[in-house]
Scaffold this active site. Structure first.
Site, PDB file in Angstrom:
ATOM      1  N   VAL A  41      -6.985   1.068   4.488  1.00  0.00           N
ATOM      2  CA  VAL A  41      -6.483  -0.585   3.838  1.00  0.00           C
ATOM      3  C   VAL A  41      -5.452  -0.284   4.855  1.00  0.00           C
ATOM      4  CG1 VAL A  41      -5.084  -0.450   2.051  1.00  0.00           C
ATOM      5  CG2 VAL A  41      -7.207   0.149   1.727  1.00  0.00           C
ATOM      6  N   GLY A  42      -4.945   0.678   5.517  1.00  0.00           N
ATOM      7  CA  GLY A  42      -3.369   0.288   5.947  1.00  0.00           C
ATOM      8  C   GLY A  42      -3.420  -0.867   7.449  1.00  0.00           C
TER       9      GLY A  42
ATOM     10  N   GLY B 109      -4.353   5.454   4.560  1.00  0.00           N
ATOM     11  CA  GLY B 109      -4.546   4.004   6.102  1.00  0.00           C
ATOM     12  C   GLY B 109      -4.865   4.142   7.446  1.00  0.00           C
ATOM     13  N   PRO B 110      -6.500   4.953   7.541  1.00  0.00           N
ATOM     14  CA  PRO B 110      -6.914   4.242   8.576  1.00  0.00           C
ATOM     15  C   PRO B 110      -8.052   2.596   7.979  1.00  0.00           C
ATOM     16  CG  PRO B 110      -7.520   7.072   8.301  1.00  0.00           C
ATOM     17  CD  PRO B 110      -5.973   6.171   7.548  1.00  0.00           C
TER      18      PRO B 110
ATOM     19  N   CYS C 256      13.469  11.403   6.115  1.00  0.00           N
ATOM     20  CA  CYS C 256      13.000  10.785   7.583  1.00  0.00           C
ATOM     21  C   CYS C 256      14.985  10.243   8.388  1.00  0.00           C
ATOM     22  CB  CYS C 256      13.146   9.574   8.168  1.00  0.00           C
ATOM     23  SG  CYS C 256      13.528   8.344   6.937  1.00  0.00           S
TER      24      CYS C 256
ATOM     25  N   LYS D  76       0.756  -1.212  -0.155  1.00  0.00           N
ATOM     26  CA  LYS D  76       0.163   0.160  -0.193  1.00  0.00           C
ATOM     27  C   LYS D  76       0.858   1.460  -0.329  1.00  0.00           C
ATOM     28  CE  LYS D  76      -1.844   3.004   2.828  1.00  0.00           C
ATOM     29  NZ  LYS D  76      -2.117   3.931   2.372  1.00  0.00           N
TER      30      LYS D  76
ATOM     31  N   GLU E  68       9.836   1.807  10.050  1.00  0.00           N
ATOM     32  CA  GLU E  68      11.502   2.878   9.862  1.00  0.00           C
ATOM     33  C   GLU E  68      10.498   3.966  10.030  1.00  0.00           C
ATOM     34  OE1 GLU E  68      12.450   5.469   8.554  1.00  0.00           O
ATOM     35  OE2 GLU E  68      12.608   4.708   6.791  1.00  0.00           O
TER      36      GLU E  68
HETATM   37  P1  NAD Z   1       1.634   8.522   7.857  1.00  0.00           P
HETATM   38  O1  NAD Z   1       2.834   8.697   8.704  1.00  0.00           O
HETATM   39  O2  NAD Z   1       0.403   9.210   8.620  1.00  0.00           O
HETATM   40  O3  NAD Z   1       1.945   8.043   6.264  1.00  0.00           O
HETATM   41  C1  NAD Z   1       3.241   7.258   6.040  1.00  0.00           C
HETATM   42  C2  NAD Z   1       2.113   6.085   4.936  1.00  0.00           C
HETATM   43  O4  NAD Z   1       1.608   5.508   6.478  1.00  0.00           O
HETATM   44  C3  NAD Z   1       0.934   6.306   4.838  1.00  0.00           C
HETATM   45  O5  NAD Z   1       1.020   4.691   3.503  1.00  0.00           O
HETATM   46  C4  NAD Z   1      -0.193   6.172   4.623  1.00  0.00           C
HETATM   47  O6  NAD Z   1      -1.288   5.407   4.277  1.00  0.00           O
HETATM   48  C5  NAD Z   1       0.379   5.369   5.785  1.00  0.00           C
HETATM   49  N1  NAD Z   1      -0.721   5.179   7.057  1.00  0.00           N
HETATM   50  C6  NAD Z   1      -0.965   6.688   8.287  1.00  0.00           C
HETATM   51  N2  NAD Z   1      -2.238   5.763   8.846  1.00  0.00           N
HETATM   52  C7  NAD Z   1      -1.955   4.905   9.205  1.00  0.00           C
HETATM   53  C8  NAD Z   1      -2.649   3.809  10.350  1.00  0.00           C
HETATM   54  N3  NAD Z   1      -3.382   3.927  11.226  1.00  0.00           N
HETATM   55  N4  NAD Z   1      -2.783   2.248   9.408  1.00  0.00           N
HETATM   56  C9  NAD Z   1      -1.890   1.954   8.535  1.00  0.00           C
HETATM   57  N5  NAD Z   1      -0.899   2.419   7.603  1.00  0.00           N
HETATM   58  C10 NAD Z   1      -1.722   4.180   7.465  1.00  0.00           C
HETATM   59  O7  NAD Z   1       2.713  10.405   6.900  1.00  0.00           O
HETATM   60  P2  NAD Z   1       1.795  11.518   6.851  1.00  0.00           P
HETATM   61  O8  NAD Z   1       1.118  11.933   7.353  1.00  0.00           O
HETATM   62  O9  NAD Z   1       2.069  11.704   4.952  1.00  0.00           O
HETATM   63  O10 NAD Z   1       3.290  12.242   7.040  1.00  0.00           O
HETATM   64  C11 NAD Z   1       3.328  12.538   8.555  1.00  0.00           C
HETATM   65  C12 NAD Z   1       4.743  13.484   9.197  1.00  0.00           C
HETATM   66  O11 NAD Z   1       5.124  11.594   9.131  1.00  0.00           O
HETATM   67  C13 NAD Z   1       5.327  13.817   8.284  1.00  0.00           C
HETATM   68  O12 NAD Z   1       5.789  15.553   8.510  1.00  0.00           O
HETATM   69  C14 NAD Z   1       7.219  13.340   8.947  1.00  0.00           C
HETATM   70  O13 NAD Z   1       7.143  13.774   9.834  1.00  0.00           O
HETATM   71  C15 NAD Z   1       6.626  11.880   8.670  1.00  0.00           C
HETATM   72  N6  NAD Z   1       7.143  10.587   7.765  1.00  0.00           N
HETATM   73  C16 NAD Z   1       8.232  10.184   8.326  1.00  0.00           C
HETATM   74  C17 NAD Z   1       8.602   9.405   6.583  1.00  0.00           C
HETATM   75  C18 NAD Z   1       9.763   8.691   7.288  1.00  0.00           C
HETATM   76  O14 NAD Z   1      10.458   7.583   6.170  1.00  0.00           O
HETATM   77  N7  NAD Z   1      10.595   7.918   8.815  1.00  0.00           N
HETATM   78  C19 NAD Z   1       8.266   9.567   5.290  1.00  0.00           C
HETATM   79  C20 NAD Z   1       6.944  10.525   5.518  1.00  0.00           C
HETATM   80  C21 NAD Z   1       6.081  11.115   6.291  1.00  0.00           C
END
Ligand code: NAD
Length: 494
Positions: A221-222, A218-219, A294, A185, A260
Site C-alpha cells: 500500500v505504501g 509498506g511494500p 525519533c 496509511k 521525517e
Molecule cells: P518503518 O519505517 O518500516 O514504518 C513506518 C511506516 O512506513 C509504516 O506505515 C510502514 O508501513 C511504512 N513503510 C514501510 N516500508 C515502506 C515502503 N517500502 N514504502 C512505503 N511505506 C513503507 O518503521 P518500522 O520498521 O516499523 O521501524 C523500524 C525503525 O524505524 C525503528 O527502529 C526506528 O528506528 C524507525 N522509526 C522511526 C520513526 C520516526 O518517528 N521517525 C517511527 C517509527 C520507526
C-alpha cells in the site's frame, strides 16, 4: 484502568465493522483483497484484533475519491476549513479515553502517558493547523506580481507506530487546513487509533473524499501511494530505510516528498549546567515513550571529569522508572511496541556490551518479574566511544549512551558526527554559551534547558533525518504550492 476496557474498545470497533473496512469516499468500505493483519498487544504478545488490509487497487480508489473532492475543498473558504478542524479537535478531546486505550493497546504506551501526552499533543496539531489557516496570507503582492499560495493537491500520508495518533494529526491537520485532500496509511502495527480518528473525521463533517484511510503494509500500500501518478505529494514518518524507498518510488512522477525519519539526538551538558537537574531530565527525555521517539536525546555528552557523577545521577533517575503493565496507572514505561523492535533493542544492547561500553544499569533480557511481553530493561551505557554502533545507529528503545568529551569544541564535533540531524539539547546556566552551542549544532530543533514541548515550533531533519518541516506555520506551508501571477497589479487599459 482494567483489561476489560480495552476489550470493550475492540468490541466497539468490531461491531461498527471498522476492523474489516477502509474509509474511502466518506464511507466505510470492504477492501478489494483478502489480506488481513493481526494487532498484537505488546504487553502480552497476544493478538487482540484483526484488521483488513487494502492493496494497490484500494489506493487507486482512494486517490480517485481524493482527486474528485479536491476542487471544492481547495477552493472552500479557509474559515470553513478552520471550523471543521475545530470540530475534529473537540471530538479528539471528547474521546481522549478511547484514543488513550487504543494507543496503549496497540503499541504499549503507559496509559498515563497516552492520556497526558499521546492524545493531547495529537490534538494540539489540529488546533495549531486550525489557528494557522484562519489568518494565513494566501494572497500577497510584490510590486505588480501577486503571489498565491495554493493547496498542492492530493497528498498521500504514511505514518509510524510510535506516536500513532500524533503522527497522523501532524500531517492530516495542516494538509486539510491548506486545502489538500488526503489518503492516509497508518502503520499496520498500530491501526486502532487510526480507525478511531477516521470516525472522528467523519463525525466532524469533513466532506466525502477529503480524507481517506487505507490500512495496509509498506511494500504494497505504501509503495502504491508513493508511485501513484495522481498523488501530488507524499509525506512519510518512519525509518530512513522506508523514507528512501518512498523517495525512490516517488521520483518518476516528480511529486513532492516530505520525510521525517530517524535520529540520534545529542544532549550536550555543558560544564556549568546543574548536573542533577540536567542528567535527570536527560534520562527522562531519552527514555520517554520507552525511547521510541525519533528525536529522543539518546546521546548524553558530558565533561570527561564529571563522568562518575553523571553515572550516579543517571542510575538514580532510571531506578525511579516503573516498567510494567501499560494499563496500570502506576506504570511510567510499558513494553516496546512490537517483536521486531524488542529484538532490535536486544541486539543493540548486546552490541554495546561487545564493543566494550560500560553498563551503568539495565542490560540484556527482560526486567525481573516480566517474563512475557516486549519489556526491555532501561539501559544506560557509559564511556561510549562516538564511533560505536550504539552511538551512531538509531536504537529506538530505552537505551542511553553517555559519551565523555574533553572540550566544548569536541562536544559540538561529537554532537554533529552522525548521519542524523533531527533533535538536540543543550544544558547550561550561561545562556549565551548555551545559545552559541545551539547555533553550531546541525539539526532541525535544539532545546535549551528542557523547555516545554511546543506544537508551534517547526520540526524536521537536517541530513538523513529527512526533508521538510512539520508543526506550526511551516507545517502548513509544506502542503502549499507557490504561484506568481505577474502583471496582476497593472493598470486596466483605458
Ligand atoms: P518503518 O519505517 O518500516 O514504518 C513506518 C511506516 O512506513 C509504516 O506505515 C510502514 O508501513 C511504512 N513503510 C514501510 N516500508 C515502506 C515502503 N517500502 N514504502 C512505503 N511505506 C513503507 O518503521 P518500522 O520498521 O516499523 O521501524 C523500524 C525503525 O524505524 C525503528 O527502529 C526506528 O528506528 C524507525 N522509526 C522511526 C520513526 C520516526 O518517528 N521517525 C517511527 C517509527 C520507526
Amino acid at each position: 484502568m482494567e483489561k476489560d476496557d480495552t476489550r470493550h474498545l475492540v468490541e466497539q470497533l468490531k461491531s461498527a465493522g471498522h476492523l474489516d473496512r477502509l474509509f474511502i469516499g466518506g464511507e466505510w468500505v470492504r477492501p478489494s483483497g483478502q489480506a488481513r493483519a493481526r494487532v498484537i498487544d505488546p504487553s502480552t504478545e497476544e493478538a487482540v484484533a484483526e484488521i483488513a488490509l487494502g492493496n494497490a487497487q484500494d489506493v487507486a480508489s482512494a486517490v480517485a475519491e481524493a482527486r474528485r473532492a479536491f476542487g471544492a475543498w481547495s477552493t472552500s473558504p479557509a474559515q470553513n476549513r478552520a471550523a471543521i478542524l475545530d470540530r475534529v479537535h473537540s471530538l479528539i478531546l471528547e474521546r481522549v479515553e478511547l484514543f488513550a486505550q487504543a494507543i496503549s493497546l496497540e503499541m504499549g504506551a503507559a496509559i498515563a502517558t497516552a492520556r497526558s501526552a499521546q492524545v493531547p499533543n495529537a490534538a494540539a496539531h489540529i488546533r495549531v493547523a486550525r489557528d494557522s489557516v484562519s489568518s494565513y496570507p494566501f494572497l500577497t503582492h510584490r510590486g505588480d506580481t501577486a503571489i498565491l499560495r495554493e493547496a498542492i493537491g492530493v497528498c498521500a500520508l504514511i505514518t509510524p507506530w510510535n506516536w500513532p495518533l500524533y503522527q497522523i494529526t501532524a500531517k492530516v491537520g495542516p494538509a486539510l487546513a491548506a486545502g489538500c485532500t488526503v489518503v492516509l496509511k497508518p502503520s499496520e502495527l498500530s491501526p486502532l487509533s487510526a480507525l478511531l480518528f477516521a470516525q472522528v473525521v467523519h463525525d466532524a463533517g469533513v466532506p466525502a473524499g477529503v480524507f481517506n484511510l487505507v490500512n495496509g503494509d509498506g511494500p504494497e500500500v505504501g509503495a502504491a501511494m508513493a508511485a501513484h501518478p495522481d498523488v501530488d505529494m507524499i509525506s512519510i514518518t518512519g525509518s530512513t530505510r522506508a523514507g528512501v524507498l518512498v523517495a525512490q518510488a516517488a521520483a518518476p512522477t516528480v511529486k513532492r516528498v516530505a520525510q521525517e525519519l530517524g535520529g540520534k539526538s545529542p544532549n550536550v551538558i555543558l560544564p556549568d549546567a546543574d548536573f542533577t537537574r540536567a542528567v535527570t531530565a536527560g534520562v527522562a527525555s531519552g527514555m520517554r515513550n520507552v525511547g521510541q521517539s525519533c528525536s529522543a536525546p539518546t546521546r548524553m555528552l558530558v565533561p570527561r571529569e564529571r563522568l562518575a557523577e553523571v553515572e550516579r545521577i543517571a542510575r538514580e533517575a532510571v531506578s525511579a522508572l516503573v516498567v510494567g503493565d501499560p494499563r496500570s496507572e502506576r506504570t511510567t514505561h510499558g513494553p516496546v511496541a512490537n517483536r521486531a523492535q524488542f529484538q532490535r533493542v536486544q541486539e543493540m544492547i548486546a552490541a554495546g556490551i561487545d564493543e566494550g561500553a560500560q553498563l551503568v544499569c539495565g542490560g540484556p533480557g527482560r526486567p525481573q518479574g516480566l517474563e512475557r511481553g516486549f519489556y526491555v530493561r532501561p539501559t544506560v551505557f557509559s564511556g561510549v566511544d562516538p564511533q560505536m554502533r550504539i552511538a551512531q545507529e538509531e536504537i529506538f528503545g530505552p537505551v542511553l549512551c553517555i559519551i565523555p568529551y574533553g572540550s566544548v569544541d569536541e562536544a559540538v564535533e561529537i554532537a554533529n558526527d552522525t548521519v542524523y540531524g533531527l533533535g538536540a539539547h543543550v544544558q547550561g546556566q550561561d545562556l549565551a554559551a548555551a545559545r552559541a552551542v545551539a547555533a553550531r549544532i546541525r539539526s532541525g530543533q535544539v532545546h535549551i534547558n528542557n523547555p516545554a514541548w511546543s506544537p508551534h515550533a517547526p520540526f524536521g531533519g537536517y541530513k538523513r533525518s529527512g526533508n521538510g518541516r512539520e508543526y506550526g506555520l511551516e507545517g502548513l506551508q509544506e502542503y502549499l504550492e507557490t504561484k506568481a501571477i505577474l502583471g496582476f497589479g497593472q493598470e486596466q487599459p483605458a
